[in-house]
Scaffold this active site. Structure first.
Site, mmCIF file in Angstrom:
data_model
loop_
_atom_site.group_PDB
_atom_site.id
_atom_site.type_symbol
_atom_site.label_atom_id
_atom_site.label_comp_id
_atom_site.label_asym_id
_atom_site.label_seq_id
_atom_site.Cartn_x
_atom_site.Cartn_y
_atom_site.Cartn_z
ATOM 1 N N ALA A 1 33.604 70.995 18.020
ATOM 2 C CA ALA A 1 34.848 70.230 17.894
ATOM 3 C C ALA A 1 35.738 70.324 19.120
ATOM 4 O O ALA A 1 36.874 69.866 19.090
ATOM 5 C CB ALA A 1 35.604 70.704 16.661
ATOM 6 N N ASN A 2 35.235 70.921 20.209
ATOM 7 C CA ASN A 2 36.093 71.066 21.383
ATOM 8 C C ASN A 2 36.149 69.801 22.236
ATOM 9 O O ASN A 2 36.977 69.685 23.136
ATOM 10 C CB ASN A 2 35.647 72.260 22.243
ATOM 11 C CG ASN A 2 34.195 72.162 22.668
ATOM 12 O OD1 ASN A 2 33.323 72.506 21.886
ATOM 13 N ND2 ASN A 2 33.936 71.683 23.868
ATOM 14 N N THR A 3 35.272 68.848 21.965
ATOM 15 C CA THR A 3 35.224 67.631 22.793
ATOM 16 C C THR A 3 34.610 66.488 21.979
ATOM 17 O O THR A 3 34.184 66.685 20.838
ATOM 18 C CB THR A 3 34.401 67.912 24.089
ATOM 19 O OG1 THR A 3 34.499 66.783 24.954
ATOM 20 C CG2 THR A 3 32.932 68.172 23.794
ATOM 21 N N GLY A 4 34.622 65.289 22.580
ATOM 22 C CA GLY A 4 33.886 64.151 22.031
ATOM 23 C C GLY A 4 34.236 63.784 20.594
ATOM 24 O O GLY A 4 35.391 63.858 20.160
ATOM 25 N N ILE A 5 33.209 63.391 19.849
ATOM 26 C CA ILE A 5 33.382 62.908 18.476
ATOM 27 C C ILE A 5 33.951 64.016 17.577
ATOM 28 O O ILE A 5 34.798 63.778 16.722
ATOM 29 C CB ILE A 5 32.019 62.402 17.928
ATOM 30 C CG1 ILE A 5 31.504 61.243 18.793
ATOM 31 C CG2 ILE A 5 32.123 61.989 16.474
ATOM 32 C CD1 ILE A 5 30.036 60.890 18.561
ATOM 33 N N GLY A 6 33.488 65.238 17.812
ATOM 34 C CA GLY A 6 33.931 66.368 16.982
ATOM 35 C C GLY A 6 35.420 66.614 17.119
ATOM 36 O O GLY A 6 36.114 66.843 16.114
ATOM 37 N N SER B 1 21.562 59.889 14.634
ATOM 38 C CA SER B 1 21.669 58.843 15.655
ATOM 39 C C SER B 1 20.683 57.738 15.326
ATOM 40 O O SER B 1 19.630 57.994 14.716
ATOM 41 C CB SER B 1 21.319 59.449 17.024
ATOM 42 O OG SER B 1 20.990 58.424 17.935
ATOM 43 N N TYR C 1 14.798 65.179 21.523
ATOM 44 C CA TYR C 1 16.102 64.754 20.964
ATOM 45 C C TYR C 1 15.892 63.883 19.726
ATOM 46 O O TYR C 1 16.489 64.127 18.675
ATOM 47 C CB TYR C 1 16.916 63.990 22.018
ATOM 48 C CG TYR C 1 18.264 63.513 21.482
ATOM 49 C CD1 TYR C 1 19.273 64.423 21.150
ATOM 50 C CD2 TYR C 1 18.519 62.148 21.280
ATOM 51 C CE1 TYR C 1 20.505 63.986 20.643
ATOM 52 C CE2 TYR C 1 19.745 61.714 20.771
ATOM 53 C CZ TYR C 1 20.736 62.643 20.466
ATOM 54 O OH TYR C 1 21.944 62.217 19.951
HETATM 55 N N1 LIG Z 1 27.788 60.013 22.034
HETATM 56 C C1 LIG Z 1 26.918 59.204 21.463
HETATM 57 O O1 LIG Z 1 26.697 58.052 21.909
HETATM 58 C C2 LIG Z 1 26.126 59.658 20.259
HETATM 59 C C3 LIG Z 1 25.204 58.754 19.710
HETATM 60 C C4 LIG Z 1 24.465 59.142 18.607
HETATM 61 C C5 LIG Z 1 24.635 60.406 18.064
HETATM 62 N N2 LIG Z 1 25.537 61.281 18.618
HETATM 63 C C6 LIG Z 1 25.669 62.610 18.004
HETATM 64 O O2 LIG Z 1 27.032 62.901 17.797
HETATM 65 C C7 LIG Z 1 27.254 64.320 17.857
HETATM 66 C C8 LIG Z 1 28.445 64.623 18.752
HETATM 67 O O3 LIG Z 1 28.105 64.210 20.050
HETATM 68 P P1 LIG Z 1 29.154 63.850 21.188
HETATM 69 O O4 LIG Z 1 28.779 62.506 21.697
HETATM 70 O O5 LIG Z 1 30.549 64.115 20.747
HETATM 71 O O6 LIG Z 1 28.678 64.899 22.300
HETATM 72 P P2 LIG Z 1 29.482 65.924 23.241
HETATM 73 O O7 LIG Z 1 30.743 65.310 23.734
HETATM 74 O O8 LIG Z 1 28.460 66.386 24.227
HETATM 75 O O9 LIG Z 1 29.842 67.102 22.233
HETATM 76 C C9 LIG Z 1 28.841 67.941 21.738
HETATM 77 C C10 LIG Z 1 29.469 69.179 21.163
HETATM 78 O O10 LIG Z 1 28.422 70.036 20.684
HETATM 79 C C11 LIG Z 1 28.672 71.339 21.202
HETATM 80 N N3 LIG Z 1 27.477 72.167 21.296
HETATM 81 C C12 LIG Z 1 26.378 71.983 22.056
HETATM 82 N N4 LIG Z 1 25.544 73.032 21.911
HETATM 83 C C13 LIG Z 1 26.125 73.892 21.038
HETATM 84 C C14 LIG Z 1 25.786 75.157 20.500
HETATM 85 N N5 LIG Z 1 24.661 75.812 20.874
HETATM 86 N N6 LIG Z 1 26.610 75.751 19.616
HETATM 87 C C15 LIG Z 1 27.768 75.153 19.252
HETATM 88 N N7 LIG Z 1 28.182 73.960 19.745
HETATM 89 C C16 LIG Z 1 27.357 73.341 20.636
HETATM 90 C C17 LIG Z 1 29.294 71.090 22.576
HETATM 91 O O11 LIG Z 1 29.910 72.277 23.069
HETATM 92 P P3 LIG Z 1 30.165 72.470 24.666
HETATM 93 O O12 LIG Z 1 31.312 71.562 25.036
HETATM 94 O O13 LIG Z 1 30.491 73.923 24.784
HETATM 95 O O14 LIG Z 1 28.890 72.080 25.347
HETATM 96 C C18 LIG Z 1 30.270 69.996 22.204
HETATM 97 O O15 LIG Z 1 31.398 70.547 21.598
HETATM 98 C C19 LIG Z 1 25.925 64.923 18.333
HETATM 99 O O16 LIG Z 1 25.252 65.459 17.216
HETATM 100 C C20 LIG Z 1 25.165 63.737 18.888
HETATM 101 O O17 LIG Z 1 23.762 63.897 18.770
HETATM 102 C C21 LIG Z 1 26.270 60.931 19.706
#
Ligand SMILES: NC(=O)c1ccc[n+]([C@@H]2O[C@H](COP(=O)([O-])OP(=O)(O)OC[C@H]3O[C@@H](n4cnc5c(N)ncnc54)[C@H](OP(=O)(O)O)[C@@H]3O)[C@@H](O)[C@H]2O)c1
Length: 296
Positions: free
Chosen positions: A28-33, A156, A181
Site C-alpha cells: 500500500a505504499n505506492t500505486g493502486i494499493g 490481471s 508473471y
Molecule cells: N499497473 C497495472 O497496469 C496492473 C495491471 C494488472 C494488474 N496489476 C496488479 O495490481 C497490483 C498492484 O500493482 P501496482 O500497479 O500498484 O504496482 P506497484 O506500483 O509496483 O506496487 C506494487 C506494490 O507491491 C509491493 N511489493 C512488491 N513485492 C513485495 C513483497 N515481497 N512484500 C510486500 N510488498 C511487496 C511494492 O512494494 P515496494 O514499493 O517496496 O516495491 C508495492 O508497494 C499487483 O498485484 C499487480 O499485479 C497491475
C-alpha cells in the site's frame, strides 16, 4: 479525447461509509494499493498499510493523513517474499486488532529478472501467489470472526496468457519473466475460486480483480521501450486512483458473486484455464504442500 477515455475508464463512485471497519492492504505504499488505502481511510475505515519497506510505508501514511485529515492509518512490516515475515505480520495483527473486515491482497512484483524468495520460491510465484495464499491462511480465523468480511485478490487480464506449470512451478527448469508473471496472475484467480468454494456459508466472500492498465511503478523491471510506450499513451492509461476503482467496487458493493472475477467495476469472464476447478484444487494442494500447511 476525453470521450474516448471515458469509454475505456468507467467512472465509479460510492458514498458507503466504513466507520468501525478495519482493512489490510498489502503493497500500500505506492500505486493502486496506496490509492485503495486512501479511499478506504476517507470512508472512515482503520487501514493497515502492509509494506515491506517501512520508510516508504510511513511516507504513504503521512501523505494519506495530510490528504484525509483525521485518518486511522497505520504502517506495518510485511515482506511477502519471506514466510517468517508473513507469520510475524499475522501475529501482530492478532495481537493488535479485534476484527479485520477487508483483506486486500494487492502487492505484486512484475516481470522481474530471476530471483527467489527467502524460502526459495521463484519471486513472482512466491510473492504474488504463495505469499498471499499463506497470509490469507493465517488471517482466516480473524476474517471469519469478523464476518461479513471480504478477501480481494489483485489479478490481471494477462492471466489469460497463463498456464499453471505444475511440472516447473518455480521456473527451475527454465525462466521467462512474462511466463512467470502470467502464471502468478492466473494462480490469483484459481485461488479466489477455490477459497470462495471452501468459505461458502461463513460470511467471508472472495473476489479477483483486474485493475486495468494502470500507470504505476509496476513497469520498474520492464524494458525502457515499454516504459516509454506507457508514458506516451498515459492519457489512455488509468491513474492509480482509477486503477483502484474495481478493488473498491468489490469491497463496497453488496451481493456480488463470491469467487467471481471483476474488471471495470463489473463481473467479467475469465479465461477457460482460470475457470478450471480441477486445476484450482490441484494448485491448492500443491501450495499447501510447498508451504507445509494443512488447509482443507
Ligand atoms: N499497473 C497495472 O497496469 C496492473 C495491471 C494488472 C494488474 N496489476 C496488479 O495490481 C497490483 C498492484 O500493482 P501496482 O500497479 O500498484 O504496482 P506497484 O506500483 O509496483 O506496487 C506494487 C506494490 O507491491 C509491493 N511489493 C512488491 N513485492 C513485495 C513483497 N515481497 N512484500 C510486500 N510488498 C511487496 C511494492 O512494494 P515496494 O514499493 O517496496 O516495491 C508495492 O508497494 C499487483 O498485484 C499487480 O499485479 C497491475
Amino acid at each position: 479525447m476525453n470521450a474516448f477515455r471515458n469509454l475505456i475508464v468507467k467512472k465509479w463512485s460510492s458514498d458507503v461509509r466504513l466507520d468501525g471497519k478495519t482493512a489490510i492492504v498489502t503493497g500500500a505504499n505506492t500505486g493502486i494499493g496506496k490509492e485503495t488505502a486512501r479511499d478506504l481511510a476517507k470512508r472512515g475505515a482503520r487501514v493497515i498499510l502492509a509494506c515491506r519497506d517501512m520508510a516508504k510505508a510511513e511516507l504513504a501514511v503521512s501523505e494519506i493523513v495530510k490528504d484525509v485529515g483525521i485518518a486511522n492509518v497505520v504502517p506495518c512490516k510485511l515482506d511477502l517474499a519471506d514466510t517468517k515475515s508473513i507469520c510475524e505480520f499475522a501475529e501482530h495483527v492478532y495481537n493488535s486488532e479485534t476484527a479485520v473486515h477487508f483483506l486486500i491482497n494487492n502487492a505484486g512484483v512484475a516481470i522481474c529478472p530471476y530471483s527467489t524468495t527467502a524460502d526459495g520460491y521463484e519471486m513472482q510465484f512466491g510473492v504474488n501467489h504463495l505469499g498471499h495464499f499463506f497470509l490469507t491462511f493465517l488471517l482466516l480465523d480473524l476474517l471469519k470472526h469478523s464476518a461479513p468480511s471480504r478477501v480481494i485478490n489483485l489479478s490481471s487480464i494477462t492471466h489469460s496468457m497463463g498456464k499453471i506449470h505444475f511440472e516447473d512451478l518455480n521456473s527451475e527448469k527454465s525462466y521467462h519473466p512474462v511466463r512467470a508473471y502470467v502464471q502468478s496472475k492466473l494462480a490469483n484467480i484459481l485461488f479466489t475460486r477455490e477459497l470462495a468454494r471452501k468459505l461458502e456459508g461463513t460470511g467471508v466472500t472472495v473476489y479477483a480483480v483486474d485493475p486495468g492498465i494502470v500507470n504505476t511503478d509496476m513497469t520498474r523491471h520492464m524494458k525502457s521501450s515499454l516504459q516509454m510506450f506507457v508514458k506516451a499513451f498515459s492519457f489512455l492509461i488509468r491513474t492509480p486512483a482509477e486503477g483502484a476503482y474495481t478493488t473498491l467496487y468489490c469491497a463496497l458493493t453488496p451481493d456480488l458473486l463470491s469467487g467471481g472475477y471483476y474488471r471495470n467495476c463489473a463481473q467479467a469472464e475469465c479465461s477457460r484455464a482460470a475457470s478450471d476447478d480441477r486445476t484450482a484444487r490441484n494448485l491448492w494442494v500443491v501450495s499447501c504442500h510447498l508451504l507445509g500447511i494443512r488447509w482443507r
